[in-house]
Design a protein around this motif. Structure first.
Motif: not given
Length: 193
Positions: A45-48, A69-75, A52-53
């Motif tokens: 699996g690969i996520a960013t 998967d394009v994931v927003a940074d939690d912080t 800039d989502g």
């Protein structure tokens, strides 16, 4: 051995002057090149993470060959350690390879070797390639079950530097030697390309 890859895309790219993740090299955005290499290396699996989502999703939508998967940074804005924590908390595999989006010549062989080094060292929590006297934290493999809580505690206590958080958390590090420096090189400024 099952592992996943997380490509960190946050950061301001001040020295580059534009978003490194979406900067094209040979007609392909850097983040896509890194994802393609991780896929070729065997990532399940690969996520960013971060950046800039919408732009990243559009870049992958344009090639329509990888499921990323394009994931927003939690912080957001808290540096790579925050991105690493986001990746470790969101990805399902026990082994996670953390990669910078700005690898100039992403190498499937170097990625696979980094993950294999961690898998072979049962006492290590993180495997980090070294070039000269510098650890390459943006090309490191992590054992999620052992790393997440101690890193989160260090982050919660105010630590933002990856190497310092690893030291504070007391995580066992395996130093990966012998990988080609070219495979680990990143682009911070236009001249690096």
């Amino acid at each position: 051995m099952t592992w996943s890859a997380a490509i960190l895309c946050g950061g301001r790219s001040r020295r580059m002057g534009r978003d490194k993740a979406l900067l094209e090299v040979d007609g392909v955005p850097m983040v896509v090149r890194v994802a393609q290499a991780a896929d070729a290396a065997g990532a399940s699996g690969i996520a960013t993470v971060g950046g800039d989502g919408d732009g990243i999703a559009a870049a992958f939508g344009a090639i329509d060959v990888l499921d990323v998967d394009v994931v927003a940074d939690d912080t957001p804005g808290e540096g790579p350690l925050g991105g690493i924590l986001t990746a470790l908390s969101r990805l399902d595999t026990d082994l996670v390879l953390i990669l910078g989006c700005d690898l100039v010549t992403p190498s499937p062989a170097a990625m696979a070797a980094t993950v294999a080094a961690l898998a072979d060292q049962v006492d290590a929590v993180v495997a980090v390639p070294w070039v000269g006297d510098r650890a390459q934290w943006m090309h490191s493999a992590w054992r999620k079950p052992s790393a997440l809580a101690p890193l989160a505690a260090a982050f919660g206590a105010g630590e933002r530097a990856v190497h310092a958080a690893v030291a504070v958390a007391g995580l066992a590090v395996f130093r990966v030697e012998g990988l080609a420096a070219r495979a680990l090189a990143d682009a911070d400024a236009p001249a690096d390309l």
